[in-house]
Scaffold this motif. Structure first.
Motif, PDB file in Angstrom:
ATOM      1  N   PRO B  22       0.835  -1.201   0.000  1.00 34.25           N
ATOM      2  CA  PRO B  22       0.000   0.000   0.000  1.00 34.25           C
ATOM      3  C   PRO B  22       0.871   1.254   0.000  1.00 34.25           C
ATOM      4  CG  PRO B  22       0.091  -0.926   2.194  1.00 34.25           C
ATOM      5  CD  PRO B  22       0.793  -1.897   1.294  1.00 34.25           C
ATOM      6  N   GLN B  24      -0.241   4.154   1.283  1.00 39.25           N
ATOM      7  CA  GLN B  24      -0.555   4.867   2.524  1.00 39.25           C
ATOM      8  C   GLN B  24      -0.364   3.944   3.720  1.00 39.25           C
ATOM      9  OE1 GLN B  24      -0.832   7.453   4.096  1.00 39.25           O
ATOM     10  NE2 GLN B  24      -2.901   8.083   4.647  1.00 39.25           N
ATOM     11  N   PHE B  25       0.757   4.070   4.415  1.00 40.64           N
ATOM     12  CA  PHE B  25       0.898   3.302   5.655  1.00 40.64           C
ATOM     13  C   PHE B  25       1.573   4.110   6.758  1.00 40.64           C
ATOM     14  CE2 PHE B  25       4.611   2.334   3.095  1.00 40.64           C
ATOM     15  CZ  PHE B  25       5.654   2.456   4.004  1.00 40.64           C
ATOM     16  N   ARG B  26       1.708   5.422   6.531  1.00 42.66           N
ATOM     17  CA  ARG B  26       2.209   6.302   7.592  1.00 42.66           C
ATOM     18  C   ARG B  26       1.149   7.354   7.862  1.00 42.66           C
ATOM     19  NH1 ARG B  26       7.422   5.810   5.009  1.00 42.66           N
ATOM     20  NH2 ARG B  26       6.936   7.606   3.714  1.00 42.66           N
ATOM     21  N   PHE B  27       0.864   7.546   9.129  1.00 43.12           N
ATOM     22  CA  PHE B  27      -0.204   8.481   9.483  1.00 43.12           C
ATOM     23  C   PHE B  27       0.342   9.511  10.466  1.00 43.12           C
ATOM     24  CE2 PHE B  27      -1.887   4.399   8.308  1.00 43.12           C
ATOM     25  CZ  PHE B  27      -2.867   4.714   7.381  1.00 43.12           C
ATOM     26  N   THR B  28      -0.324  10.664  10.509  1.00 46.37           N
ATOM     27  CA  THR B  28       0.140  11.708  11.426  1.00 46.37           C
ATOM     28  C   THR B  28      -0.757  11.733  12.660  1.00 46.37           C
ATOM     29  OG1 THR B  28      -0.665  13.012   9.569  1.00 46.37           O
ATOM     30  CG2 THR B  28       1.417  13.677  10.523  1.00 46.37           C
ATOM     31  N   SER B  29      -0.152  11.936  13.807  1.00 46.33           N
ATOM     32  CA  SER B  29      -0.919  12.117  15.039  1.00 46.33           C
ATOM     33  C   SER B  29      -0.666  13.542  15.509  1.00 46.33           C
ATOM     34  CB  SER B  29      -0.455  11.144  16.115  1.00 46.33           C
ATOM     35  OG  SER B  29      -0.551   9.817  15.649  1.00 46.33           O
ATOM     36  N   GLU B 111       2.548   8.859  21.608  1.00 44.40           N
ATOM     37  CA  GLU B 111       1.282   8.117  21.567  1.00 44.40           C
ATOM     38  C   GLU B 111       1.254   6.923  22.517  1.00 44.40           C
ATOM     39  OE1 GLU B 111       0.057   5.507  18.477  1.00 44.40           O
ATOM     40  OE2 GLU B 111       2.048   5.291  17.637  1.00 44.40           O
ATOM     41  N   ASN B 112       2.425   6.391  22.883  1.00 48.59           N
ATOM     42  CA  ASN B 112       2.405   5.170  23.678  1.00 48.59           C
ATOM     43  C   ASN B 112       3.444   5.128  24.801  1.00 48.59           C
ATOM     44  OD1 ASN B 112       4.784   4.753  22.264  1.00 48.59           O
ATOM     45  ND2 ASN B 112       3.893   3.252  20.871  1.00 48.59           N
ATOM     46  N   ALA B 114       6.565   4.979  24.653  1.00 44.89           N
ATOM     47  CA  ALA B 114       7.722   4.118  24.389  1.00 44.89           C
ATOM     48  C   ALA B 114       8.993   4.944  24.220  1.00 44.89           C
ATOM     49  CB  ALA B 114       7.481   3.274  23.140  1.00 44.89           C
ATOM     50  N   TRP B 116      12.986   4.506  22.771  1.00 41.33           N
ATOM     51  CA  TRP B 116      13.883   3.631  22.007  1.00 41.33           C
ATOM     52  C   TRP B 116      15.270   3.623  22.626  1.00 41.33           C
ATOM     53  CZ3 TRP B 116      13.986  -0.239  18.729  1.00 41.33           C
ATOM     54  CH2 TRP B 116      15.140  -0.532  17.997  1.00 41.33           C
ATOM     55  N   ASN B 146       4.180   9.720  16.923  1.00 39.14           N
ATOM     56  CA  ASN B 146       3.745   8.319  16.879  1.00 39.14           C
ATOM     57  C   ASN B 146       4.812   7.377  16.345  1.00 39.14           C
ATOM     58  OD1 ASN B 146       3.672   8.343  14.039  1.00 39.14           O
ATOM     59  ND2 ASN B 146       1.507   8.952  13.993  1.00 39.14           N
ATOM     60  N   MET B 147       4.475   6.107  16.224  1.00 40.19           N
ATOM     61  CA  MET B 147       5.448   5.087  15.846  1.00 40.19           C
ATOM     62  C   MET B 147       5.940   5.246  14.407  1.00 40.19           C
ATOM     63  SD  MET B 147       6.150   3.245  18.437  1.00 40.19           S
ATOM     64  CE  MET B 147       6.843   1.688  17.893  1.00 40.19           C
ATOM     65  N   HIS B 148       5.095   5.780  13.537  1.00 42.26           N
ATOM     66  CA  HIS B 148       5.561   6.006  12.155  1.00 42.26           C
ATOM     67  C   HIS B 148       6.721   6.993  12.171  1.00 42.26           C
ATOM     68  CE1 HIS B 148       1.855   3.993  11.117  1.00 42.26           C
ATOM     69  NE2 HIS B 148       1.142   4.950  11.670  1.00 42.26           N
ATOM     70  N   TYR B 151       9.937   5.327  13.555  1.00 45.50           N
ATOM     71  CA  TYR B 151      10.693   4.504  12.605  1.00 45.50           C
ATOM     72  C   TYR B 151      11.342   5.338  11.502  1.00 45.50           C
ATOM     73  CZ  TYR B 151       9.475   0.063  14.731  1.00 45.50           C
ATOM     74  OH  TYR B 151       9.382  -0.990  15.604  1.00 45.50           O
TER      75      TYR B 151
END
Ligand code: SF4
Lengths: 458, 194
Positions: B22, B24-29, B111-112, B114, B116, B146-148, B151
């Protein structure tokens, strides 16, 4: 009592004998489902995330060969020993071989549904290797000589009093103790000693990254890390479908996994292993065990997209009221009922019928597997292949005839409502497994169709 | 044929026609206050955040929070005076008696909760799990939504191991009641420097 030798309906009947306990089990899992809903609702793009995860996994299924080759090459470059196992026996032999080479006779293990599927613990034990499960829930059921009843919450079928009993017997905790804090502390001490003294550790794999040749293991307890980072030899075992193309795809999967599983925003540890630490040996076993066959089944291949979050189990009205052990398979619940017939059609022919086909599973699945459709399709395959029970065969045939004809369907409804009203015993009998442990609801006086026709303003 | 060849041949024969990845697999928070968001989520996952102005403030807080604590180790030169032992061991088993580890975090996710960590922060991989208590120092400037985003910023294989750590270790395996401190650290404090 061993529910594992019984078919789903019979085992559920056993489970349902203790009504308060069934209610408790049902509510506990629903509580987890509700936490998932709250976590999902906080992410405005939740549905887009599910779609992205589904598409990435669709790509993975279609490009599996090349991704596996790429992953292997990169993992080797990282210094990981890569092994391939065509089936459970070969997987178990490889693990045994690695352990024997180190001269060890005991191993610590973190959660791995794959090793449950391969019945690895029993195999290793029979070869003189002691295996200790380090996930708290798994350790509890291991002490009780039971399999896990849930892939994320292995001891969800047990109350704190049950755990207190088990720990009293095996860890010498006070009799009658039920405080989870106290019991967890006892397990912590016991397992800490295990981690510090084992030379070999086995972990599962949540995701394997083709691009970088590394793998990710997610836990809340930190047990996979404690085992792996203290051991001289780390063995990781994965079904080949765990592969993803690139590290950045983890952004999608790690956002979905824990939220779908327990409603947490992420697990406490999402550990990325790429190379053994200095002086350590790292092995990775890629297992097929029927997966390539499932990949070839057009109707069922989507089941290989599963990331094992267990959301479909937590939401399933049948799972919640029948318990994981009634599925007599390493992975229980809706997804387990799709995977198991691929492993053994005859042995697991009852499982696709252990569903109301309500579709709740498909609605929560983070990778959008059409779970309830696949269950329905398995039923047809199983009947065609002659694995249905006689009762089911006749009933299904009658059902199919009725469903095919709108006129017969309306008539059957009328008769059915009449029968239920005047002679509920026809449905409430011991030959109808759906009635066991249930009271039939009062039938409505008119069907939806009758009501609709009467009330429709034309 | 080896199992490898057999498996790969079966996979090749049975896999469906290529399905593209796909786009579209990165989204903004978007969070109104990213620091507050991180602090709230960290509390939700059982950790605790402290905004501090400098290393002196961290020292003072640790001395008050863990009075008289021994077997303390840190990788942060500015906090060396708090430590009475080292994380630079060759055998990870030597960390078994560690009470408090104070380490740096590379990047934090709002967001979570976490953080690294890779081997540049972890001289021994087992550090954040084997220690009884854990403190991580981060810079607020490393916070991403967020996680996007995370990474995009990190490279997972710069070192041989890295982990996203969110809160202290925990379990709910006994009747779904949450217990903090399963096999890893029993508590987590995150110090947030400007
Ligand atoms: S089928 Fe979907 S919902 Fe069920 S465990 Fe797998 S990923 Fe989760």
């Amino acid at each position: 009592m061993n529910q594992l030798n019984l078919d789903h309906a019979t085992a559920s009947a056993v489970f349902n004998k203790n009504e308060p306990r069934v209610d408790w089990h049902d509510e506990t899992l629903w509580f987890v489902r509700a936490k998932r809903d709250r976590a999902a609702a906080l992410i405005p793009e939740w549905e887009d995330l599910r779609e992205a995860a589904s598409q990435i996994k669709n790509h993975v299924l279609s490009n599996m060969h090349d991704l596996l080759v790429q992953f292997e090459e990169n993992a080797r470059k990282n210094g990981i020993h890569v092994h391939w196992a065509a089936n459970a026996d070969e997987h178990n032999d490889i693990v045994l071989g690695i352990i024997q080479k180190t001269g060890a006779n005991r191993m610590v293990k973190s959660k791995s549904m794959l090793t449950e599927e391969c019945h690895m613990n029993n195999f290793l034990t029979s070869h003189g290797i002691e295996v200790i499960d380090s996930d708290l829930g798994e350790r509890i059921v291991q002490m009780r000589k039971e399999p896990p009843s849930h892939i994320v919450l292995p001891a969800i079928h047990l109350t704190r009093a049950d755990v207190g009993e088990t720990f009293h017997e095996h860890l010498g905790t006070e009799k009658g103790a039920t405080d989870p804090q106290y019991l967890t502390e006892a397990a912590r001490q016991h397992l800490r000693d295990t981690f510090l003294t084992r030379k070999v550790a086995l972990t599962g794999v949540n995701f394997a990254i083709a691009e970088t040749g590394g793998f990710v293991v997610c836990t809340n307890e930190g047990n996979a890390d404690m085992g792996a980072h203290l051991a001289d030899v780390h063995i990781a075992a994965m079904g080949f479908e765990k592969i993803i193309p690139r590290a950045e795809h983890l952004g999608v999967f790690l956002r979905l996994l824990a939220r779908s599983a327990t409603g947490q925003p992420i697990t406490a540890f999402s550990s990325h292993f790429h190379k053994p630490r200095p002086g350590q040996e790292m092995h990775l076993i890629i297992v097929d065990n029927g997966r390539s066959r499932q990949l070839g089944r057009t109707e069922f291949r989507n089941s290989l997209k599963c990331i094992r979050c267990a959301a479909c189990m937590n939401t399933c009205p049948v799972y919640r009221r029948s318990g994981g052990h009634s599925y007599h398979s390493a992975v229980a619940g809706p997804i387990g009922s799709i995977l198991a017939p691929n492993l053994d059609m005859k042995l697991n022919a009852d499982l696709p019928f252990a569903s109301t086909l309500c579709g709740s599973c498909s609605n929560v699945c983070p990778v959008k597997i059409d779970i309830h459709d696949q269950l329905y399709k398995w039923r047809q395959v199983l009947m065609r292949e002659g694995y249905g029970t006689t009762g089911k065969g006749a009933a299904m045939k009658a059902m199919a005839t009725v469903l095919e004809s709108p006129r017969l369907y309306r008539m059957a409804g009328k008769i059915g409502r009449g029968v239920l009203r005047f002679s509920p015993a026809v449905a409430e009998n011991r030959f109808n497994p759906w009635f066991n442990q249930r009271e039939m609801p009062a039938p409505p006086s008119e069907s939806f169709r009758d009501w609709y026709v009467k009330n429709k303003k034309s | 044929m080896t199992s490898r060849e057999q498996i790969l041949a079966n996979v090749k024969a049975n896999q469906p026609a290529l399905h593209p990845l796909p786009e579209q697999f990165r989204f903004t928070s978007v969070f109104p206050d990213i620091v507050q968001q991180f602090m709230d989520i960290l509390a939700f996952v059982g950790g605790k955040a402290e905004r501090v102005s400098d290393y002196e403030a961290i020292k003072k807080h640790i001395q008050e929070y863990y009075p008289g604590m021994t077997n303390v180790a840190t990788t942060i030169p500015e906090l060396a005076s708090l430590a009475d032992t080292t994380l630079a061991v060759t055998d990870p088993h030597d960390l078994a008696s560690l009470n408090l580890a104070i380490i740096e975090g590379q990047l934090a996710v709002a967001e979570n909760g976490a953080i690294w960590l890779d081997e540049r922060q972890l001289p021994q991989r087992v550090t954040p799990m084997i220690t009884q208590y854990l403190a991580i120092v981060i810079r607020e400037s490393t916070l991403v939504p967020n996680m996007h985003d995370a990474y995009q910023r990190i490279t997972v294989n710069t070192t041989g191991f890295g982990t996203f750590l969110s809160g202290p270790s925990k379990t709910a395996d006994i009747e779904q009641s949450l217990v903090i401190g399963a096999h890893g650290a029993r508590s987590l404090i995150v110090y947030m420097l400007p």
